[in-house]
Design an enzyme around this catalytic site. Sequence first.
Site, PDB file in Angstrom:
ATOM      1  N   TYR A 143     -16.186  -2.947 -14.428  1.00 26.98           N
ATOM      2  CA  TYR A 143     -17.307  -3.682 -13.828  1.00 26.98           C
ATOM      3  C   TYR A 143     -17.499  -3.143 -12.416  1.00 26.98           C
ATOM      4  O   TYR A 143     -16.539  -3.016 -11.661  1.00 26.98           O
ATOM      5  CB  TYR A 143     -16.978  -5.171 -13.789  1.00 26.98           C
ATOM      6  CG  TYR A 143     -18.030  -6.027 -13.114  1.00 26.98           C
ATOM      7  CD1 TYR A 143     -19.255  -6.272 -13.740  1.00 26.98           C
ATOM      8  CD2 TYR A 143     -17.807  -6.589 -11.861  1.00 26.98           C
ATOM      9  CE1 TYR A 143     -20.221  -7.058 -13.127  1.00 26.98           C
ATOM     10  CE2 TYR A 143     -18.767  -7.382 -11.246  1.00 26.98           C
ATOM     11  CZ  TYR A 143     -19.971  -7.611 -11.887  1.00 26.98           C
ATOM     12  OH  TYR A 143     -20.928  -8.393 -11.290  1.00 26.98           O
ATOM     13  N   ASP A 238     -14.287   3.331  -7.952  1.00 26.82           N
ATOM     14  CA  ASP A 238     -14.676   2.010  -7.473  1.00 26.82           C
ATOM     15  C   ASP A 238     -13.379   1.276  -7.124  1.00 26.82           C
ATOM     16  O   ASP A 238     -12.675   0.789  -8.004  1.00 26.82           O
ATOM     17  CB  ASP A 238     -15.457   1.282  -8.573  1.00 26.82           C
ATOM     18  CG  ASP A 238     -15.774  -0.162  -8.209  1.00 26.82           C
ATOM     19  OD1 ASP A 238     -15.210  -0.668  -7.225  1.00 26.82           O
ATOM     20  OD2 ASP A 238     -16.579  -0.778  -8.932  1.00 26.82           O
ATOM     21  N   LYS A 266     -15.254  -6.358  -0.602  1.00 30.48           N
ATOM     22  CA  LYS A 266     -14.873  -7.511   0.214  1.00 30.48           C
ATOM     23  C   LYS A 266     -13.588  -7.384   1.038  1.00 30.48           C
ATOM     24  O   LYS A 266     -13.502  -7.913   2.145  1.00 30.48           O
ATOM     25  CB  LYS A 266     -14.786  -8.730  -0.692  1.00 30.48           C
ATOM     26  CG  LYS A 266     -14.163  -8.429  -2.059  1.00 30.48           C
ATOM     27  CD  LYS A 266     -14.741  -9.316  -3.168  1.00 30.48           C
ATOM     28  CE  LYS A 266     -14.385  -8.759  -4.533  1.00 30.48           C
ATOM     29  NZ  LYS A 266     -15.284  -9.127  -5.588  1.00 30.48           N
TER      30      LYS A 266
HETATM   31  N1  HOZ Z   1     -17.298 -10.833 -10.885  1.00 32.88           N
HETATM   32  C1  HOZ Z   1     -16.404 -11.368  -9.936  1.00 32.88           C
HETATM   33  C2  HOZ Z   1     -14.989 -11.139 -10.288  1.00 32.88           C
HETATM   34  N2  HOZ Z   1     -14.644  -9.904 -10.810  1.00 32.88           N
HETATM   35  C3  HOZ Z   1     -16.624 -12.859  -9.733  1.00 32.88           C
HETATM   36  C4  HOZ Z   1     -17.357 -13.074  -8.502  1.00 32.88           C
HETATM   37  C5  HOZ Z   1     -17.434 -14.524  -8.063  1.00 32.88           C
HETATM   38  O1  HOZ Z   1     -17.693 -15.396  -8.877  1.00 32.88           O
HETATM   39  O2  HOZ Z   1     -17.260 -14.758  -6.885  1.00 32.88           O
END
Ligand code: HOZ
Length: 426
Positions: A143, A238, A266
């Site tokens: 992802y 990534d 982040k």
């Molecule tokens: N797709 C995010 C974790 N791999 C979740 C993001 C979120 O809900 O803050």
Amino acid sequence: MGEKSSLMFERAKKYIPGGVNSPVRAFGSVGGTPPFIKKAHGAYITDVDGGEYLDYVCSWGPMILGHAPQAVIEAVNRVANDGTSFGAPTELEVELAGKVVEVVPSIELVRMVSSGTEATMSAIRLARGYTKRDRIIKFSGCYHGHVDSLLVQAGSGVMTFGIPGIPGIPAELAKLTVSLPYNNLEKVSEVLEKEGDSIAAVILEPVAANMGVVLPRADFLKGLRELTARHGVVLIFDEVISGFRVALGGAQEYYGVTPDLTCMGKIIGGGLPVGAYGGKKEIMECISPVGPVYQAGTLSGNPLAMAAGLATINALQASGLYDDLDKKGAYLEKGLQEAAAKSGVTATINRIGSIMTVFFTGTPVTDYESAKTSDTGKYAKYFHNMLDNGVNLAPSQFEACFVSVAHSYDDLDRTIRVAEKALAGL
Ligand code: HOZ
């Protein structure tokens, strides 16, 4: 769930689609309703009903120092007093860029953005602009944020909810993405041999963490490096999750494989909204204003985020930190493995350093197909048993569990005790 959280969720649904600003948070795959979080300190989060949870979500990874670490909070407060956004160059962004270049092996030049999604989206555009090719290769279950081109067979929420094709993404665009099985070098080689001159980039999570944690096989990253170099294809790591997490220099330092471009998220802003992409000077100099590939953002290099990032990286440079995190990760893994064995539950645990996933399957999990053999119904029960006893895990089988510097061995022991009961109750 507590009464205030339940009421808040109902209210949220009146104003926000599904009551959440990011889908997995809605507890769709585990059932029930999410606690609304009021505050977090160290290894613990507290909800609006006063419920306290030992937290292994850690804001999906970035809170490696634990929540609200003093140095980061002080830095953000100090900087906030002098303004929160200028849309103009600052000293802080230069300092953070310098640090990133110093610690991440592949990065000679770096561009700050505001999220991991923005980083991968920009890196793909850059790779296409640099190579003058349009197609990309990604891996099923990886992802890379909600970028149109990268949502093909994606992990995280797309996998959690089993969404087959995503309306809104033009078929013409999706066709430009080739999705291959993770850890399968032969397939990559086949596609590159036949069609390499139309492929701009191969993008992957060098440690996959959005189909649960899946580690690269011994030769996988090295093989990709060789193949992409041979075919003039840009190799993009990534490292939104693995960056500053599996080692200060990310998975590329850990495995000794240097990509052409790296995307970060982040964690480089200490949990504030930040992303970055960087890499070889020759490629990065194609970005505007040096080159013609356009990418911009008012909040890019935001002073609060830069200050938080600098304070975080400074703290991460403390010696022995990654060894300690690895020891804690190994301790928890062993405890969970023993707990599963005691309760007769079949589980496969994948771990690297301080990130891991307990998959409810007896199959080794090496890719998307094997991850999908997990019993998600069991995970949902396990998740709720843990939550009811004060341990917060990701509300999906296909995410990772994160240990932070703030988790003590007492915390880990308590987690293992709670897990013993939770597993026995399945
Ligand atoms: N797709 C995010 C974790 N791999 C979740 C993001 C979120 O809900 O803050």
